[in-house]
Design an enzyme around this catalytic site. Structure first.
Site, short mmCIF file in Angstrom:
data_model
loop_
_atom_site.label_atom_id
_atom_site.label_comp_id
_atom_site.label_asym_id
_atom_site.label_seq_id
_atom_site.Cartn_x
_atom_site.Cartn_y
_atom_site.Cartn_z
N ASP A 133 0.82 -1.21 0.00
CA ASP A 133 0.00 0.00 0.00
C ASP A 133 0.86 1.26 0.00
O ASP A 133 0.61 2.20 0.75
CB ASP A 133 -0.95 -0.01 1.20
CG ASP A 133 -2.01 1.09 1.13
OD1 ASP A 133 -2.29 1.58 0.01
OD2 ASP A 133 -2.54 1.47 2.19
N HIS A 176 -3.37 0.70 11.63
CA HIS A 176 -3.06 -0.68 11.32
C HIS A 176 -1.56 -0.90 11.20
O HIS A 176 -0.79 0.06 11.07
CB HIS A 176 -3.73 -1.10 9.99
CG HIS A 176 -3.51 -0.09 8.90
ND1 HIS A 176 -4.42 0.89 8.59
CD2 HIS A 176 -2.47 0.10 8.04
CE1 HIS A 176 -3.96 1.64 7.59
NE2 HIS A 176 -2.78 1.18 7.25
N GLN A 244 -3.03 -5.59 6.01
CA GLN A 244 -2.98 -4.50 6.99
C GLN A 244 -3.99 -4.78 8.10
O GLN A 244 -5.20 -4.68 7.88
CB GLN A 244 -3.27 -3.15 6.31
CG GLN A 244 -2.15 -2.71 5.37
CD GLN A 244 -2.56 -1.58 4.45
OE1 GLN A 244 -3.44 -1.74 3.60
NE2 GLN A 244 -1.93 -0.42 4.60
N ARG A 274 2.50 13.00 10.56
CA ARG A 274 1.25 12.90 9.81
C ARG A 274 0.53 11.66 10.32
O ARG A 274 0.97 10.53 10.12
CB ARG A 274 1.53 12.76 8.31
CG ARG A 274 0.31 12.55 7.44
CD ARG A 274 0.76 12.28 6.00
NE ARG A 274 -0.34 12.01 5.09
CZ ARG A 274 -0.87 10.80 4.88
NH1 ARG A 274 -0.40 9.74 5.54
NH2 ARG A 274 -1.85 10.64 4.02
N ASP A 276 -1.68 9.04 10.04
CA ASP A 276 -2.35 8.40 8.92
C ASP A 276 -3.58 7.61 9.36
O ASP A 276 -3.55 6.91 10.37
CB ASP A 276 -1.37 7.46 8.21
CG ASP A 276 -1.99 6.80 6.99
OD1 ASP A 276 -2.21 7.51 5.99
OD2 ASP A 276 -2.28 5.60 7.06
N GLU A 318 -4.43 13.21 9.13
CA GLU A 318 -4.81 12.77 7.79
C GLU A 318 -6.24 12.26 7.88
O GLU A 318 -6.49 11.07 8.02
CB GLU A 318 -3.85 11.67 7.30
CG GLU A 318 -4.01 11.33 5.82
CD GLU A 318 -4.91 10.13 5.56
OE1 GLU A 318 -5.48 10.04 4.46
OE2 GLU A 318 -5.04 9.29 6.46
N HIS A 387 -0.09 12.62 -3.12
CA HIS A 387 0.28 11.27 -3.57
C HIS A 387 -0.93 10.42 -3.86
O HIS A 387 -0.84 9.39 -4.53
CB HIS A 387 1.12 10.59 -2.49
CG HIS A 387 0.30 10.15 -1.32
ND1 HIS A 387 -0.24 11.04 -0.41
CD2 HIS A 387 -0.11 8.92 -0.92
CE1 HIS A 387 -0.93 10.37 0.49
NE2 HIS A 387 -0.87 9.09 0.21
N ARG A 512 -2.44 4.94 -8.97
CA ARG A 512 -1.98 6.18 -8.34
C ARG A 512 -0.49 6.40 -8.58
O ARG A 512 0.00 7.54 -8.46
CB ARG A 512 -2.26 6.14 -6.83
CG ARG A 512 -3.74 6.24 -6.48
CD ARG A 512 -3.99 6.08 -5.01
NE ARG A 512 -3.57 4.76 -4.53
CZ ARG A 512 -3.68 4.37 -3.26
NH1 ARG A 512 -4.18 5.19 -2.36
NH2 ARG A 512 -3.28 3.15 -2.89
#
Length: 642
Positions: A133, A176, A244, A274, A276, A318, A387, A512
């Site tokens: 990921d 996770h 995850q 950050r 997440d 985030e 991103h 992506r």
């Protein structure tokens, strides 16, 4: 106070008198906040958690290096350091930017030349091998990806950055860990302590009940929210991917582990974390298991703990959630200004692309008007691209007030940016089409989405001009809105989509990576010598915008940008009420020249105004102000210049 035997513990921790007194003072300041937050989450267990936490905090305080202690004192004297107009952010994958962490260190002159003071290196803590990921499946929080270097390399880079006034920003994945993480390995081996770190179910009874109200994050390649694991002999909660494993934050051991991790990395020089996937931390049956109240209490507790040891550290949430929920991550009500220091303004990014496609800013204005005011001590993370993919987070209510149908407009944007809409200038890829909801997210670089890729292929100079102008307009809005502008690596060079991702096995299924190219250092070296090229024009234009921002105190993030009624749907008007005077920003989101009534601006700015972007002075006593296609103005009353 965290412990009745604090004096003895301070002595045992070998803190000198000054450091011990500093610890006590910070404890007096943040201890009650910490205790209240933990009681709200862990109830009767809070006292035991606080007692155990004392050891974690003392150990981290004793280990904090002298130069970082000095940084803490400087930040306490300047608590608005993240809000200053000279705070410019840059976001990059270390390997795609410069190969290794040492390689990043070799390009600090480049970053400093852009004015960067905040460097976010995308996930670099050691992930699981293979599919991971994009690095968000962390196997070891205390190690760096082997191909990037070592943790000592990270500390050295942080020190070099700090010497240039640049803060290192790192991702901390809270929701996770990778299935291969030590905790998950021990859980699979049957250790009950570590099985309790996760959400494990013996059968589908509870997972099926939860699924009734849970959304799917990656419906294409990770449908559902639970995965059966043969070794664990259980159904595991896996919101994002089968590999995850979601953590069980109702277990205080998980909280204590992450306080220790945050302080360990902070002592290595990380200045901003950050956080997440923070919206997903708390699970509750019958809900989406996002934005639950405990999430905000937990974040507040983590922040209070960090403030005791490392007040120079900041948190960025985030949380890509609806505006009504987003404010919870900066703090509202009892949490006002006591949760994260910064959050992403995802809506601003979405509205930028929406207005560029439609040449209409009415929805933009309605979306901004619906935003509640943030705490004045916090700031936004603002961006043209990032991103991730673009999800069309446009509410039906905002759309209706702008005279649109939410579903139809979201469908239009997906068609437009995938290049399927007649007359579209964009080159993007559909990411994660959900046939049940009709949602189609979009991948693509800023330049390709703005039309530069298609214009160059067509060999049309006029279309190239428009694409360059769109990119610069979007960055002008981000730089002028009030927050930390986050420049995504390569946007300063107008890098196009990189379709080679499809040849990389671990990337091929995730488009992506089309907008995660490798840095073109050859182009970076020659771009200023080629001022007439698209890259040269974007680079020069962006550097001029950055200089203007740095020199404009009215852009301090404690001040909010508020939309003004616009007489022309193509034009967005924003007002900022700074103590130095009113600032009005004017943005034309179309290729066409627009005539604005002069009295609209004259009433706010007087007869004359200076444009901070061009240095020009405008006479506002004329009947109209003509605004060229994709023109941006940052106007100050002539007598109120900063």
């Amino acid at each position: 106070m965290l412990s009745p035997d604090l004096a003895a513990r301070l002595q045992a921790a070998s803190l000198d008198d000054r450091d011990a007194e500093t610890f006590r003072l910070r404890l007096e300041r943040y201890g009650p906040d910490l205790a209240e937050s933990l009681r709200a989450v862990y109830g009767e267990q809070a006292g035991e958690v606080l007692d155990r936490l004392t050891e974690v905090l003392l150990h981290a305080s004793q280990a904090r290096p002298a130069d970082l202690r000095r940084l803490d004192e400087a930040r306490l004297l300047r608590p608005d350091w993240l809000q200053a107009p000279d705070m410019i952010g840059y976001v990059a994958y270390a390997d795609r930017f410069a190969g290794t962490l040492r390689g990043v260190g070799e390009h600090l002159d480049y970053l400093q030349g852009l004015g960067v003071r905040y460097l976010h290196l995308m996930p670099l803590l050691r992930p699981r091998a293979g599919e991971n990921d994009g690095g968000y499946a962390v196997q070891d929080y205390r190690a760096v990806r082997e191909d990037l270097g070592t943790l000592d390399d990270l500390s050295a880079l942080a020190r070099d950055l700090r010497g240039r006034g640049i803060s290192l920003v790192l991702d901390l994945v809270l929701n996770h860990v990778a299935r291969e993480h030590e905790w998950a390995v021990k859980a699979r081996a049957g250790e009950e302590k570590y099985r309790a770190y996760f959400h494990l179910f013996p059968d589908r009874t509870l997972p099926d009940a939860y699924e009734q109200t849970l959304p799917e994050v990656f419906p294409d390649f990770a449908p559902g929210n639970f995965t059966y694991d043969d070794e664990a002999r259980a159904w595991v909660w896996t919101t994002f991917n089968r590999y995850q494993w979601d953590l069980n934050w109702s277990n205080p051991d998980v909280f204590l582990e992450f306080v220790d991790l945050i302080l360990y990395l902070a002592n290595r020089g990380v200045e901003v974390f950050r956080l997440d996937a923070i919206a997903f931390l708390w699970k509750r049956l019958g809900t989406s298991s996002q934005n639950e109240p405990e999430v905000h209490w937990l974040t507040r507790a983590l922040r209070a703990a960090a403030r005791i040891v490392a007040p120079g550290v900041a948190f960025k949430a985030e949380a890509i959630v609806a505006p009504a929920e987003l404010m919870g991550y900066l703090g509202r009500g009892v949490h006002h200004g006591r949760v994260s220091d910064m959050a992403y303004h995802n809506s601003l990014m979405v509205q930028l692309w929406s207005s560029l496609a439609s040449r209409d800013t009415r929805l933009f204005g309605e979306a901004l008007r619906a935003f509640p005011a943030k705490p004045t001590t916090t700031t936004w993370g603002l961006y043209v691209r990032c991103h991730d993919d673009i999800g069309w987070a446009i509410s039906d209510e905002d759309a209706a007030r702008a005279g649109l149908t939410g579903e139809a407009h979201r469908h239009f944007l997906s068609d437009f940016y995938s290049g399927d809409f007649p007359g579209s200038f964009a080159r993007g890829l559909v990411f994660q089409h959900n046939p049940q909801t009709g949602d189609r997210r979009i991948s693509g670089s800023g330049a390709s989405l703005a039309g530069l890729e298609a214009a160059l292929e067509a060999g049309d100079p006029g279309r190239v001009d428009d694409a360059v102008a769109r990119l610069l307009l979007a960055h002008a809005v981000v730089l002028g809105f009030g927050g930390v502008p986050l420049l995504y690596m390569g946007d300063e060079l107008a890098l196009l989509n990189d379709y080679s991702f499809a040849q990389v096995p671990e990337h091929a299924a995730d488009n992506r990576w089309v907008h995660r190219p490798r840095m073109d250092w050859a182009l970076a070296e020659r771009v200023q010598a080629e001022p007439d090229s698209p890259a040269g024009r974007v680079n020069a234009g962006l550097r001029a915008l950055l200089r203007a921002r740095q020199d404009t105190p009215h852009l301090h993030a404690s001040v909010e940008s508020r939309p003004l009624p616009s007489p022309d749907g193509r034009v967005l008007l924003l007002r900022r009420d700074h103590p130095l005077g009113v600032m009005v920003q004017v943005y034309n989101f179309s290729e066409e020249t627009v005539a604005l009534p002069g009295h609209l601006l004259r009433e706010l700015l007087g007869d004359h105004a200076e444009d901070r972007l061009s240095g020009s002075t405008f006479s506002l006593d004329r009947p109209t102000l003509r605004l060229g296609g994709y023109r941006a103005l940052w106007l100050l009353g002539a007598e109120l210049r900063g």
